[in-house]
Scaffold this motif. Structure first.
Motif, PDB file in Angstrom:
ATOM      1  N   GLN A  26       2.586   5.126   0.750  1.00 28.74           N
ATOM      2  CA  GLN A  26       1.787   3.878   0.852  1.00 28.74           C
ATOM      3  C   GLN A  26       2.430   2.698   1.320  1.00 28.74           C
ATOM      4  O   GLN A  26       1.997   1.923   1.949  1.00 28.74           O
ATOM      5  CB  GLN A  26       1.070   3.622  -0.452  1.00 28.74           C
TER       6      GLN A  26
ATOM      7  N   THR B  38      -2.276  -4.767   0.610  1.00 31.52           N
ATOM      8  CA  THR B  38      -3.200  -4.378  -0.582  1.00 31.52           C
ATOM      9  C   THR B  38      -2.746  -5.303  -1.980  1.00 31.52           C
ATOM     10  O   THR B  38      -1.617  -5.471  -1.939  1.00 31.52           O
ATOM     11  CB  THR B  38      -3.128  -3.155  -0.915  1.00 31.52           C
TER      12      THR B  38
ATOM     13  N   LYS C 158      -0.052  -0.768  -4.468  1.00 34.76           N
ATOM     14  CA  LYS C 158      -0.564   0.594  -4.181  1.00 34.76           C
ATOM     15  C   LYS C 158      -1.933   0.837  -4.400  1.00 34.76           C
ATOM     16  O   LYS C 158      -2.449   0.053  -5.429  1.00 34.76           O
ATOM     17  CB  LYS C 158       0.155   1.857  -4.755  1.00 34.76           C
ATOM     18  N   ALA C 159      -2.555   1.754  -3.906  1.00 27.88           N
ATOM     19  CA  ALA C 159      -4.095   2.128  -4.125  1.00 27.88           C
ATOM     20  C   ALA C 159      -4.137   2.727  -5.641  1.00 27.88           C
ATOM     21  O   ALA C 159      -3.124   3.549  -6.064  1.00 27.88           O
ATOM     22  CB  ALA C 159      -4.718   2.967  -3.361  1.00 27.88           C
TER      23      ALA C 159
END
Length: 413
Positions: A157, A166, A175-176
């Protein structure tokens, strides 16, 4: 374990799964859901995720089927082979002889050191599709300066560009929540395997298939590439907004949060009517999407101010089906949503050691004639044996069960 008879479109495809953790097992999970017979080939210690949990108290005293493992290894079988031993490697080659696909996500060079490289296995089975998933790819497809680096989801990522765009505006990279640095590469590898199997069915020619986690995340972040190329900008975190569309955001309501995506003029008109602000329709600042993007701060102030005074359910009732909106669901909300039950997206599977099943995510891919589905729980370590498996696979015919034309081309006409 007896895996239910396959009815999916990959019925008859035989897959040897050497993967562990998340990315590779997600690839083979997709293949299993689609009907392939997937056999995990595990070392005597088993896949590392078996005991990672979560584990329900009192269940699974052997700690062999934690939630992490169950979720992405459902519907597979398991044999134990020590590939570092001559006997284990020999048994594996026997399985390769009658298999269609091998999938592995070892570090670069591991299979070569075991004497089980793609080139070695292709001599055993020229039709074999050999699929590899690594952090930075395989030198066969293009040598990377990071070829020997280990990688996990968060590294992919970060390096692939996702984390850099993000997070909150002006804030640090993030991060997701889900492991997209594993899951998206795994999904692409499943697609690549299917394409290679199709080629092998038509020509009798297997091949090496390679997906790098870095590459996959970069492909997922395609917007930053053309933004940098067209405009020379370096995109940064934008919170929940969009650089090209407005309104396009996640905003707070009186009792929760809601996603709103209404960049078309018709959707903006509906929002303006719901807010009792018909003046917004002809306001030059908001007359079209480009104008709203240029004045996105005002768009957020007006829309966000209205939403902050509305219960989420009231907004959904007023605008659902008219404007692209949706509440921000947590896991409890999802479990109570009729949609996921009607679409069979929550599936109960057996949990050994317990009379109470556990729930995992279902298959999102739907077919009218060849249904995909979760085909049972994950396997216990070594639940199957190589001998009976070999007999079963050998009796089912050659890999792909297709006879290519002598010229290697079976195109019609």
């Amino acid at each position: 374990m007896t895996v239910p008879a396959a009815s999916g479109p990959l019925n008859g495809i035989k897959v040897l799964d050497l993967t562990s953790m998340l990315a590779g097992p997600f690839t083979t999970m997709l293949l299993a859901d689609l009907g392939a017979d997937v056999v995990k080939v595990e070392p005597p210690s088993g896949d590392r995720t078996r005991a990672l949990g979560p584990l329900r108290e009192g269940d699974d005293p052997e700690q062999a089927l934690g939630g992490y493992f169950q979720s992405v290894n459902r519907g597979k079988r398991s044999v134990v082979l020590d590939l570092k031993s001559e006997a284990g490697a020999a048994e594996f080659r026997q399985l390769v002889r009658v298999a269609d696909v091998v999938v592995e996500n070892f570090s670069s060079g591991v299979m070569e050191r075991l004497g089980l490289s793609y080139e070695e296995l292709a001599l055993v089975n020229p039709r074999l599709v050999y699929a590899a998933l690594r952090g930075f790819g395989d030198a066969r497809s293009g040598k990377s300066p990071y070829e020997t680096w280990p990688a996990f989801d968060v590294v992919a990522q970060a390096m692939g560009g996702f984390a850099g765009i993000t997070g909150p505006v002006g804030g640090p990279p993030s991060k997701a929540g889900p492991g997209i640095g594993d899951i998206f590469p795994g999904t692409l590898l499943a697609l690549a395997v299917l394409a290679a199997v199709r080629h092998a069915e038509r020509t009798g020619e297997g091949q090496f298939v390679d997906v790098a986690m870095y590459d996959a995340v970069l492909a997922l972040c395609e917007r930053i590439v053309y933004q940098h190329s067209y405009l020379g900008v370096v995109p940064r975190p934008m919170g929940n907004g969009h650089p090209l569309l407005a309104p396009f955001d996640i905003m707070q309501t009186l009792d929760g949060w809601i996603a709103v995506a209404a960049p078309s003029n018709n959707h903006w008109r509906i929002l303006a009517e719901a807010m009792d602000r018909p003046d917004l329709v002809d306001d030059p600042r908001f007359i079209d999407n480009g104008s709203r993007v240029a004045h996105v701060g005002e768009v957020r102030r007006i829309l966000g101010g209205w939403l902050a005074g509305q219960p989420t359910a009231a907004v959904v009732a007023a605008l659902g089906g008219r404007v692209p909106i949706g509440p921000v669901n947590d896991a409890a909300d999802i479990f109570s949503d009729e949609h996921v039950h009607l679409r069979e997206m929550l599936v109960e599977v057996e949990q050994p050691g317990s009379d109470t099943p556990v729930t995992i995510a279902g298959s999102p891919i739907k077919f009218s004639a060849t249904p995909s589905r979760v085909r049972g729980r994950g396997p216990k370590l070594g639940e199957d044996a190589v001998g009976p498996l070999l007999d079963e696979w050998a009796a089912s015919g050659l890999p792909h069960d297709a006879a290519p034309r002598a010229d290697g081309n079976d195109d019609a006409g």
